[in-house]
Write a protein that holds these residues in place. Sequence first.
Motif, short mmCIF file in Angstrom:
data_model
loop_
_atom_site.label_atom_id
_atom_site.label_comp_id
_atom_site.label_asym_id
_atom_site.label_seq_id
_atom_site.Cartn_x
_atom_site.Cartn_y
_atom_site.Cartn_z
N LEU B 213 1.88 21.07 -29.15
CA LEU B 213 2.99 22.01 -29.09
C LEU B 213 3.76 21.89 -27.78
O LEU B 213 4.99 21.80 -27.76
N THR B 214 3.05 21.88 -26.67
CA THR B 214 3.70 22.02 -25.36
C THR B 214 3.80 20.72 -24.60
O THR B 214 4.34 20.69 -23.50
N GLY B 215 3.25 19.64 -25.15
CA GLY B 215 3.29 18.39 -24.41
C GLY B 215 2.22 18.32 -23.33
O GLY B 215 2.19 17.36 -22.56
N GLY B 216 1.36 19.31 -23.26
CA GLY B 216 0.25 19.27 -22.31
C GLY B 216 0.71 19.14 -20.87
O GLY B 216 1.78 19.65 -20.52
N PRO B 217 -0.06 18.43 -20.03
CA PRO B 217 0.29 18.32 -18.62
C PRO B 217 1.62 17.57 -18.40
O PRO B 217 2.24 17.72 -17.36
N ASP B 218 2.05 16.77 -19.39
CA ASP B 218 3.30 16.03 -19.22
C ASP B 218 4.52 16.93 -19.33
O ASP B 218 5.59 16.58 -18.86
N GLY B 219 4.35 18.08 -19.99
CA GLY B 219 5.44 19.03 -20.07
C GLY B 219 6.52 18.61 -21.06
O GLY B 219 6.32 17.75 -21.92
N ILE B 220 7.67 19.25 -20.93
CA ILE B 220 8.80 19.00 -21.83
C ILE B 220 9.98 18.59 -20.98
O ILE B 220 10.30 19.23 -19.98
#
Lengths: 308, 415
Positions: B213-220
């Motif tokens: 959902l959120t892209g994890g540690p890589d973020g958006i």
Amino acid sequence: MSETSLVLLQQVINGLTLGSIYALIAIGYTMVYGIIGMINFAHGEVYMIGAYVGLLVITALGLLGITSVPVILLLTLAVCILVTSVFGWTLERVAYRPLRGNPRLVALISAIGMSIFLQNYVQIGQGARDVAMQPLVSGGWRFGPANGFQVYLSYMQVLIAVTTVLFMTLLTLFIARSRMGRACRACAQDLDMANLLGIDTDRVISLTFVLGAGLAAVAGVLVGLYYGLINPFIGFIAGIKAFTAAVLGGIGSIPGAMLGGLVLGLAESFTSAYLSTEYKDVVAFLLLVFVLLFRPTGLLGKPDVEKV
Amino acid sequence: MDELLRRHLPESVVMALVTAVLTIPILGVRIHIENLQVTLEGDGTPVYIAMAVVFLVRLFRAPLSQITGMVRIDRLLPSSDWLTRYRTGLLAAMIVLALIWPFVASRGAVDIATLALIYVMLGLGLNIVVGFAGLLDLGYVAFYAVGAYSYALLNQHFGLSFWECLPISIVLAGATGCLLGFPVLRLRGDYLAIVTLGFGEIIRLLLNNLDELTGGPDGIGNIPKPTLFGLEFARRASTEGGVTFHDFFGLRYDGADTIIFLYLIALLLALFTLFVSNRLLRMPVGRAWEALREDEIACRSLGLNPTLIKLSAFSLGASFGGMAGAFFAARQGFINPESFTFIESAIVLAIVVLGGMGSQLGVILAAVALTALPEVARQFDEYRMLIFGLIMVLMMIWRPQGLLPATRPRMELPQ
């Protein structure tokens, strides 16, 4: 034994090891809260400093050519306890004593400030990167079938358990038997009354910070040796978890902190094993939230009635 | 003098020794690893300096306290009466300055001012919770994160624009506030603080671990900037047939336009926050917040519902956090969980506390000061957080009510 029960046993061993460490740190929270009713937010940093001092002492002893493991351990623990005790004492003297009598929020904010300060102090002095600690005690026992899952109990885990039990016993004896211990108990019951009856409450408060810091240092050294890696940021998360342990056991109660630490350690190791490692911190925080919601007095705490 | 030395000398020596214990293991000795060869490096200078300073301060503390007694920090700062009198004027002056700022200051300065305005929004939002209602929230960053991720995700999956997402972010953050606040608001002061801290961390850990959902540690990434009624601030329109700002007005493309535009939006949102929270304080609900902060039991016996009142403060504060978060995501164009750590909550809390809990003017000044000072003192970057922590402690000791304490309506009887 079947494989599932062996896996279970392994988790219990890991959980109790982790729990012992939380319990050692949690004592510091619970004692301070029991006497002056404040959350010493900077306590986690004291534990982190203990780990760093331990690393330095072990390295120094290694350079001096001392190889006997018991000697190294004893000297390291002694120096660490001494140094962090001074940290604990100074912390109370500088950041909390001038604020006594103010609303609780004021002391909590000062504690957060102190926590940020100490974290960055160590970061400036020792660098922000992970530093590795040489394993002092390696090896262990293996149980179970030769071709199936084997339960592993390392000597280090035994050492952690033994050291924790030893220090907990010493603390319990000190609180139960000694004169200062009695003063501590009196202050926890009623600080003003204890003061009226001639107990030097400032000294007792200083003592609780010193004792808490000393036990946190023991935890710091043990963690450093167990995981082998430390950095200036380990104090924050460990501090919150230890606080969770203290709340879980009933804040203000020393046996409660020990029990809470063990329960939290078990909960975390079971989550890592059966759910996912990534969610072990989430479980610890959820446990904190649920305990506060449904049993704010904890497992062994006394109910606290709010009066006008 | 002789007596002074006899009385203070032993104590000063002890304190200097204590300082030695505190500094040697951290500043004095360092581990040095080269080619798997571990050695210890010693550097005595910081230790000696610290010891000397502590020794001298302790030895001459009597004359020193006389001097510091004369320069009272309380007198240097404006009194609350002075503030009440000139409050409107000061606010007006600040707003005028903020309006002309982008047209006189450099590009970098405008960008920093935008960041400062984000902290103004966060500070004013948290001020509702901590300052007005007296609920210590250590997980405010959770709502900031909810706002930021709402915009980023809604934009990615449904293509909604910043202006469409802004109200949704506000509502979502407010709803999160309600959801988290409802079970925990009956807890007492510092328990509440720790539980909110726990929630803040849970949200961050979830953002980190819900990779799909959120892209994890890589973020958006690639989060679009806001538009002016559909006009984009870019060299070329990103969509087919889109119109850019400079095309529409027949101007030459200038990168500074985007920065100024973002600054103006931030200013607008900050003023909106200021206006709304200012009005709320004068409404019955605002009065109830303050009454509850002062005495919960008295409030309950007067028929107020504490949970409901606390919940309103908590979720309103959260909505402003969400608004700031949505703007933050739009300004950065990229978000990851690293931006929403506990330290961020601590900074916003420090802004509220340093400014003076409940004092809007103080919060604004503190937000500007705390974002501007590190920029001015770039060479001390390493020591920024160290000094920050120290200031928090010292402020609590010297002036726990903050730089510009909140004033409350009162009258004095004529003598």
